[in-house]
Design a protein around this motif. Structure first.
Motif, PDB file in Angstrom:
ATOM      1  N   GLU A  96      52.252  30.663  45.985  1.00 45.63           N
ATOM      2  CA  GLU A  96      51.227  31.310  44.929  1.00 45.63           C
ATOM      3  C   GLU A  96      49.737  31.070  45.030  1.00 45.63           C
ATOM      4  O   GLU A  96      49.008  32.271  45.268  1.00 45.63           O
ATOM      5  N   ASP A 124      49.014  33.549  48.339  1.00 42.65           N
ATOM      6  CA  ASP A 124      49.086  34.923  48.261  1.00 42.65           C
ATOM      7  C   ASP A 124      48.211  35.457  47.194  1.00 42.65           C
ATOM      8  O   ASP A 124      47.672  36.679  47.269  1.00 42.65           O
ATOM      9  N   HIS A 125      47.447  34.589  46.479  1.00 38.04           N
ATOM     10  CA  HIS A 125      46.686  35.036  45.257  1.00 38.04           C
ATOM     11  C   HIS A 125      45.412  34.577  45.626  1.00 38.04           C
ATOM     12  O   HIS A 125      44.364  35.244  46.058  1.00 38.04           O
ATOM     13  N   GLU A 126      45.262  33.180  45.251  1.00 40.09           N
ATOM     14  CA  GLU A 126      43.830  32.496  45.328  1.00 40.09           C
ATOM     15  C   GLU A 126      43.073  32.818  46.631  1.00 40.09           C
ATOM     16  O   GLU A 126      42.073  33.249  46.914  1.00 40.09           O
ATOM     17  N   ASP A 167      42.821  36.677  48.145  1.00 38.16           N
ATOM     18  CA  ASP A 167      41.640  37.378  47.344  1.00 38.16           C
ATOM     19  C   ASP A 167      40.550  36.896  47.708  1.00 38.16           C
ATOM     20  O   ASP A 167      39.560  37.495  47.961  1.00 38.16           O
TER      21      ASP A 167
END
Length: 123
Positions: A94, A97-99, A102
């Motif tokens: 998580e 893949d996200h923080e 990005d």
């Protein structure tokens, strides 16, 4: 015969390596995720060291701000890396893949591309 690449080409290479690493992390099974996450931390440290050396060499005006961003992300990575044996691979995934993904995309656009342009002007 080994050909030396320019600093801006080197930035392109390390950014492509980072994107490749993130692509690999998307496909790796959870059972192998902790080990590869630890490698991501090491790779990121090495990546940032290259950039920081270039910022010093080429006297990049936004060096302090850029370095602060590196330190902030390295602190987040270190916190997760320290807790790695007890961290759920889903939590790591998580974060990556996200923080992290990005952040790295924004960082390249907002910080690294201006560094690259600065080097191109001087080189």
């Amino acid at each position: 015969m080994k050909t030396e690449i320019s600093p801006t080409e080197q930035l392109n290479v390390i950014h492509a390596e980072m994107i490749g690493f993130l692509d690999l992390l998307e496909r790796i099974p959870n059972g192998s995720y902790r080990q590869l996450f630890a490698e991501l931390v090491k790779h990121t440290q090495e990546h940032f060291a290259v950039e920081q050396a270039m910022m010093a060499e080429f006297d990049f005006p936004a060096r302090a701000e850029h370095l602060a961003e590196h330190q902030r992300m390295l602190a987040q990575l270190a916190g997760l890396d320290d807790a790695l044996p007890n961290t759920d691979p889903h939590e790591l995934r998580e974060f990556v893949d996200h923080e992290f993904a990005d952040w790295i995309e924004q960082h390249i656009a907002a910080m690294d591309q201006p560094l690259q342009a600065h080097i191109e002007r001087l080189h």
